[in-house]
Design an enzyme around this catalytic site. Structure first.
Site, PDB file in Angstrom:
ATOM      1  N   HIS A  96      17.071 -71.674 -43.445  1.00 22.97           N
ATOM      2  CA  HIS A  96      16.853 -72.248 -44.783  1.00 22.97           C
ATOM      3  C   HIS A  96      15.444 -72.864 -44.793  1.00 22.97           C
ATOM      4  CE1 HIS A  96      17.653 -73.672 -48.666  1.00 22.97           C
ATOM      5  NE2 HIS A  96      18.608 -74.542 -48.461  1.00 22.97           N
ATOM      6  N   ARG A 134      19.030 -65.718 -52.050  1.00 25.01           N
ATOM      7  CA  ARG A 134      19.990 -66.447 -51.205  1.00 25.01           C
ATOM      8  C   ARG A 134      21.077 -65.458 -50.832  1.00 25.01           C
ATOM      9  NH1 ARG A 134      22.522 -72.384 -52.076  1.00 25.01           N
ATOM     10  NH2 ARG A 134      20.472 -72.803 -51.227  1.00 25.01           N
ATOM     11  N   GLN A 165      14.288 -75.545 -47.386  1.00 24.27           N
ATOM     12  CA  GLN A 165      14.841 -76.873 -47.118  1.00 24.27           C
ATOM     13  C   GLN A 165      14.003 -77.604 -46.067  1.00 24.27           C
ATOM     14  OE1 GLN A 165      17.771 -78.246 -48.644  1.00 24.27           O
ATOM     15  NE2 GLN A 165      16.822 -80.043 -47.749  1.00 24.27           N
ATOM     16  N   ASP A 217      24.325 -82.251 -41.890  1.00 23.14           N
ATOM     17  CA  ASP A 217      24.644 -81.229 -42.890  1.00 23.14           C
ATOM     18  C   ASP A 217      26.154 -80.981 -42.801  1.00 23.14           C
ATOM     19  OD1 ASP A 217      24.570 -79.084 -44.695  1.00 23.14           O
ATOM     20  OD2 ASP A 217      23.688 -77.661 -43.264  1.00 23.14           O
ATOM     21  N   CYS A 264      20.713 -82.347 -46.392  1.00 22.36           N
ATOM     22  CA  CYS A 264      20.165 -81.357 -47.337  1.00 22.36           C
ATOM     23  C   CYS A 264      20.940 -81.310 -48.642  1.00 22.36           C
ATOM     24  CB  CYS A 264      20.140 -79.985 -46.673  1.00 22.36           C
ATOM     25  SG  CYS A 264      21.765 -79.427 -46.151  1.00 22.36           S
ATOM     26  N   ARG A 281      12.351 -80.828 -52.976  1.00 24.65           N
ATOM     27  CA  ARG A 281      12.476 -79.362 -52.991  1.00 24.65           C
ATOM     28  C   ARG A 281      11.557 -78.789 -54.072  1.00 24.65           C
ATOM     29  NH1 ARG A 281      17.153 -76.938 -51.123  1.00 24.65           N
ATOM     30  NH2 ARG A 281      15.993 -75.044 -51.607  1.00 24.65           N
TER      31      ARG A 281
HETATM   32  N1   CP Z   1      20.224 -77.908 -50.190  1.00 28.10           N
HETATM   33  C1   CP Z   1      20.414 -76.810 -50.939  1.00 28.10           C
HETATM   34  O1   CP Z   1      19.879 -75.730 -50.690  1.00 28.10           O
HETATM   35  O2   CP Z   1      21.212 -77.034 -52.010  1.00 28.10           O
HETATM   36  P1   CP Z   1      21.839 -75.899 -52.936  1.00 28.10           P
HETATM   37  O3   CP Z   1      22.807 -75.128 -52.102  1.00 28.10           O
HETATM   38  O4   CP Z   1      22.530 -76.649 -54.060  1.00 28.10           O
HETATM   39  O5   CP Z   1      20.747 -75.022 -53.446  1.00 28.10           O
HETATM   40  N1  NVA Z   2      24.433 -75.282 -44.083  1.00 33.49           N
HETATM   41  C1  NVA Z   2      24.742 -75.299 -45.501  1.00 33.49           C
HETATM   42  C2  NVA Z   2      23.532 -75.627 -46.291  1.00 33.49           C
HETATM   43  C3  NVA Z   2      23.730 -75.689 -47.787  1.00 33.49           C
HETATM   44  C4  NVA Z   2      22.471 -75.989 -48.525  1.00 33.49           C
HETATM   45  C5  NVA Z   2      25.308 -73.964 -45.922  1.00 33.49           C
HETATM   46  O1  NVA Z   2      24.772 -72.931 -45.536  1.00 33.49           O
HETATM   47  O2  NVA Z   2      26.313 -73.954 -46.650  1.00 33.49           O
END
Ligand code: CP
Ligand code: NVA
Length: 310
Positions: free
Chosen positions: A135, A108, A138, A223, A264, A292
């Site tokens: 993502h 990430r 997701q 989101d 999400c 997930r």
């Molecule tokens: N939706 C998602 O990716 O959640 P986290 O940021 O908690 O991993």
């Molecule tokens: N769009 C959000 C998604 C988190 C899972 C972010 O990037 O913070």
């Protein structure tokens, strides 16, 4: 003919429709096996996954760790402080080192180019666990959830409301194109998908700033308005995005009493979604989060365990 295997899972645009459906079907098989017998076959026995995080996470971290455990493998977490991706050490060096220790890396990152650098320099499968651009894990779980709830994806309509230019929206558009799901992006000017994303998506996409865009939708999706890494834009985003809140009035505007409400997570309740809608009878927020685990097991079983795509 068998479906061509994947080397990495870093973006849905890299997958064919058959590969994307293959992952959905494999997720279905692994979820059924786990639900019916309480466990999965240990197809990843002796395999390991490094989970490299530059940003916080609940779902991604825990679902990958438990997914590996359920499949008989081992996963471990690497914090931003200990690795210092791009600061203490370049992504190219980090991945060349990890490639000698583990069977796969889930990362990430802030800058999507670091995922690309890992693919270029590494010799193990790379999984994008969220970047500024996309993502894909997701979106795979989201389409699995819609398929599970509605029994089909083709010709259904998902209305994405809010920041239509963010990583989650981008991956949803890419995934929609693989399965014939129609998308309406209901977002203010400046928060709509980039032209190159719309071109790459291969999906039927309508973009509008009018809330009526949700009319007739099968799914309402939102989101956060300020994604991780966009905090310096907090003020300008909070000035334009509030009319796009997913609230009871917007659910009514869908004119569909069976509409699914998705997010999400994590949610900023009271901003992009109200408590009433998040906890309402159309919400599938928690089954969506739980999926997930099942969707990513398919990615892991395929990339690390060599399980073929059905
Ligand atoms: N939706 C998602 O990716 O959640 P986290 O940021 O908690 O991993
Ligand atoms: N769009 C959000 C998604 C988190 C899972 C972010 O990037 O913070």
């Amino acid at each position: 003919m068998s479906v061509q295997p994947l080397c990495h899972f870093t973006g849905i645009s890299d997958l064919s429709s058959e590969q994307f459906w293959g992952l959905l079907k494999l997720a279905r098989q692994l979820k059924d096996e786990w639900t019916q017998s309480g466990c999965n076959e240990p197809i990843l026995a002796g395999k390991s996954l490094a989970m490299l995080f530059e940003k916080p996470s609940l779902r991604t971290r825990v679902s990958f760790e438990m997914g590996m455990q359920h499949l008989g493998g081992y996963a471990f977490y690497l914090s931003p402080a200990e690795v210092g991706l791009g600061t203490r050490e370049s992504a190219a060096d980090v991945i060349r080192v990890l490639s000698g220790y583990v069977d796969g890396v889930m990362a990430r990152v802030f800058d999507h180019r670091q995922i690309e650098e890992m693919v270029e320099w590494g010799s193990v499968p790379i999984i994008n666990g969220l970047s500024d651009y996309s993502h894909p894990c997701q979106a795979l779980a989201d389409l699995f959830t819609i398929w599970e709830e509605l029994g089909a994806l083709e010709d259904k309509t998902l209305a994405y409301v809010g920041d239509g230019a963010n990583n989650v929206a981008t991956s949803l558009l890419m995934a929609a194109g693989k399965v014939g799901l129609n998308v309406r992006v209901v977002a203010p000017l400046g928060y709509v998908p980039a032209a190159e994303v719309l071109n790459a998506a291969e999906a039927e996409v309508e973009v509008t700033d009018k809330l009526d865009g949700v009319s007739g939708a099968d799914v309402l999706y939102t989101d956060v308005w300020v994604s991780m890494g966009d905090e310096d834009e907090q003020e300008e985003r909070m000035a334009v995005l509030p009319p796009y809140q997913l609230n009871e009035e917007l659910v009514q505007r869908s004119e569909n009493e069976d509409v699914l409400v998705m997010h999400c997570l994590p949610a900023h309740r009271g901003e992009e979604i109200t408590d009433k809608v998040a906890d309402g009878d159309r919400s599938v927020l928690f089954p969506q989060a739980h999926n997930r685990l099942h969707a990513q097991k398919a990615v892991l079983a395929h990339l690390l365990g060599g399980v073929g795509l059905p």
